[in-house]
Design a protein around this motif. Structure first.
Motif, PDB file in Angstrom:
ATOM      1  N   GLY A 194       3.736  17.613   6.284  1.00 54.65           N
ATOM      2  CA  GLY A 194       4.928  16.790   6.184  1.00 54.65           C
ATOM      3  C   GLY A 194       5.023  15.768   7.311  1.00 54.65           C
ATOM      4  N   GLY A 195       6.229  15.287   7.549  1.00 55.79           N
ATOM      5  CA  GLY A 195       6.458  14.271   8.558  1.00 55.79           C
ATOM      6  C   GLY A 195       6.709  12.903   7.955  1.00 55.79           C
ATOM      7  N   TYR A 196       7.025  11.928   8.807  1.00 58.39           N
ATOM      8  CA  TYR A 196       7.349  10.584   8.335  1.00 58.39           C
ATOM      9  C   TYR A 196       6.191   9.947   7.573  1.00 58.39           C
ATOM     10  CZ  TYR A 196      11.398  10.811  11.482  1.00 58.39           C
ATOM     11  OH  TYR A 196      12.571  11.163  12.091  1.00 58.39           O
ATOM     12  N   LYS A 197       4.975  10.152   8.062  1.00 53.54           N
ATOM     13  CA  LYS A 197       3.825   9.514   7.429  1.00 53.54           C
ATOM     14  C   LYS A 197       3.636  10.008   6.003  1.00 53.54           C
ATOM     15  CE  LYS A 197      -1.097   8.613   8.134  1.00 53.54           C
ATOM     16  NZ  LYS A 197      -2.267   8.850   9.018  1.00 53.54           N
ATOM     17  N   VAL A 198       3.753  11.316   5.796  1.00 55.30           N
ATOM     18  CA  VAL A 198       3.638  11.881   4.449  1.00 55.30           C
ATOM     19  C   VAL A 198       4.762  11.367   3.567  1.00 55.30           C
ATOM     20  CG1 VAL A 198       3.712  14.013   3.093  1.00 55.30           C
ATOM     21  CG2 VAL A 198       2.400  13.935   5.228  1.00 55.30           C
ATOM     22  N   ALA A 199       5.971  11.319   4.125  1.00 51.24           N
ATOM     23  CA  ALA A 199       7.109  10.808   3.355  1.00 51.24           C
ATOM     24  C   ALA A 199       6.868   9.358   2.937  1.00 51.24           C
ATOM     25  CB  ALA A 199       8.396  10.907   4.176  1.00 51.24           C
ATOM     26  N   ALA A 200       6.311   8.543   3.853  1.00 53.79           N
ATOM     27  CA  ALA A 200       6.036   7.134   3.542  1.00 53.79           C
ATOM     28  C   ALA A 200       4.994   7.008   2.442  1.00 53.79           C
ATOM     29  CB  ALA A 200       5.558   6.408   4.807  1.00 53.79           C
ATOM     30  N   GLU A 201       3.955   7.846   2.483  1.00 57.89           N
ATOM     31  CA  GLU A 201       2.908   7.801   1.463  1.00 57.89           C
ATOM     32  C   GLU A 201       3.467   8.153   0.089  1.00 57.89           C
ATOM     33  OE1 GLU A 201       0.090  10.467   3.106  1.00 57.89           O
ATOM     34  OE2 GLU A 201      -0.808   8.978   4.445  1.00 57.89           O
ATOM     35  N   ILE A 202       4.360   9.165   0.054  1.00 61.57           N
ATOM     36  CA  ILE A 202       4.976   9.546  -1.215  1.00 61.57           C
ATOM     37  C   ILE A 202       5.882   8.420  -1.721  1.00 61.57           C
ATOM     38  CG2 ILE A 202       6.580  11.157  -2.327  1.00 61.57           C
ATOM     39  CD1 ILE A 202       5.560  13.309  -0.378  1.00 61.57           C
TER      40      ILE A 202
END
Length: 331
Positions: A194-202
């Motif tokens: 998780g984290g911001y980077k994963v959220a951005a990719e989704i």
């Protein structure tokens, strides 16, 4: 001859082989690769003899002619995938490859269609839902989110962005849901997730209207979180920050029809970036196509841009290009 995408060349090559040989190759691929190539196979139509010869020539100089591609393709693909993956997996490929017999735990979900995964986690605790969404590939996670309400999507994405590591107890709870067991090592240590980077990719893989709506909702609750996610998102206009070599590599993977539609919604700086990385004649043809093409629906333009972005991210994952844009390199 229109330049074939690499995935189309792979599909033609596999369909040119015998079922056993093609099956052996597919056995060494993961679910995403099999899905992409399988989809490309089903879309092959009117494959020209010179296209077959060109593709085969890239791999086997001694192969000169092949015929019959595209005739009875569905039956061929089914028989080949049954040989490669077993009947259960092959039958599921019609919708999207389903449950894999040789996968365990969360990896099992990668072989399932988005609706099935959504149904599995629909009634689970939101934190469990977030772990699943954070673990899976961004494009699959984005599709899964479309089967939830706006309120649930918001809750899940807030949790995904806040994730750091997952405790063994949480993984064990998820294992119980899936009726699978992780290996001893996986169950005995925390896992970064998780984290911001994963959220951005989704977020990058969501439909444009859903993405905008979800981003607004996140910012209403936590403006700093929303801004950090947005800073890490790579959008179509950010392609102008990719270096010339990267743009040239990307253009070799994108069909001219998709590019024309995508550029209908692009600013002049990005268009000029594209034009200067094409041959003079190709650039002139593209300019003409853009001028003569009638107005396009916003949804069609966004879909074309999304297709190009997916290709760009895949190439970035493979180290073929470096994505620029706001924030750090995403992939």
């Amino acid at each position: 001859m229109t330049k074939l995408r690499y995935v189309d060349q792979a599909a033609i090559l596999l369909m040119s082989l015998g079922e056993q040989d093609a099956a052996e190759i597919l056995k060494h691929m993961g679910p995403k690769e099999v899905q992409r190539i399988g989809a490309a196979m089903t879309q092959l139509q009117n494959v020209q003899q010179n296209e077959v010869q060109t593709v085969i020539g890239n791999f086997l100089d001694e192969v000169r002619t092949l015929t019959g591609l595209g005739v009875g393709a569905d039956n061929y693909i089914r028989k080949m995938l049954i040989t490669a993956l077993g009947e259960d997996k092959a039958n599921g490929l019609i919708d999207r490859i389903l449950l894999g017999g040789n996968t365990t735990g969360l990896d099992t979900l990668k072989w399932m269609d988005a609706r099935s995964v959504a149904d599995i986690i629909r009634n689970e605790h939101p934190q469990i839902q977030a772990i699943v969404i954070a673990y899976l590939d961004a494009d699959q996670s984005a599709e899964i989110l479309t089967y939830f309400t706006e309120k649930v999507r918001l809750d899940i994405m807030m949790r995904v962005a806040s994730l750091d590591t997952v405790q063994p107890s949480a993984l064990q709870e998820l294992n119980d849901i899936l009726e699978k067991q992780f290996s001893g090592n996986a169950a005995s240590q925390t896992k970064a997730m998780g984290g911001y980077k994963v959220a951005a990719e989704i977020m990058n893989n969501l439909d444009g209207s859903i993405e905008a709506e979800l981003m607004d909702s996140i910012k209403e609750i936590d403006e700093d979180m929303g801004n950090q996610i947005q800073d890490l998102m790579f959008v179509f206009e950010n392609l102008k920050d990719v270096d010339d070599r990267g743009i040239q590599a990307l253009l070799r993977e994108v069909s001219s029809d998709v590019l024309v539609v995508a550029l209908k919604g692009a600013d002049e700086d990005l268009k000029e970036k594209i034009f200067k990385n094409m041959s003079k004649r190709a650039a002139e043809l593209l300019r003409d196509d853009l001028e003569t093409k009638p107005p396009m629906r916003l949804a069609d333009v966004e879909a074309a841009q999304k297709e190009i972005l997916i290709t760009a991210r895949r190439m970035a994952d493979a180290g073929e290009i470096v994505l620029g844009g706001s924030g750090e390199q995403m992939l």
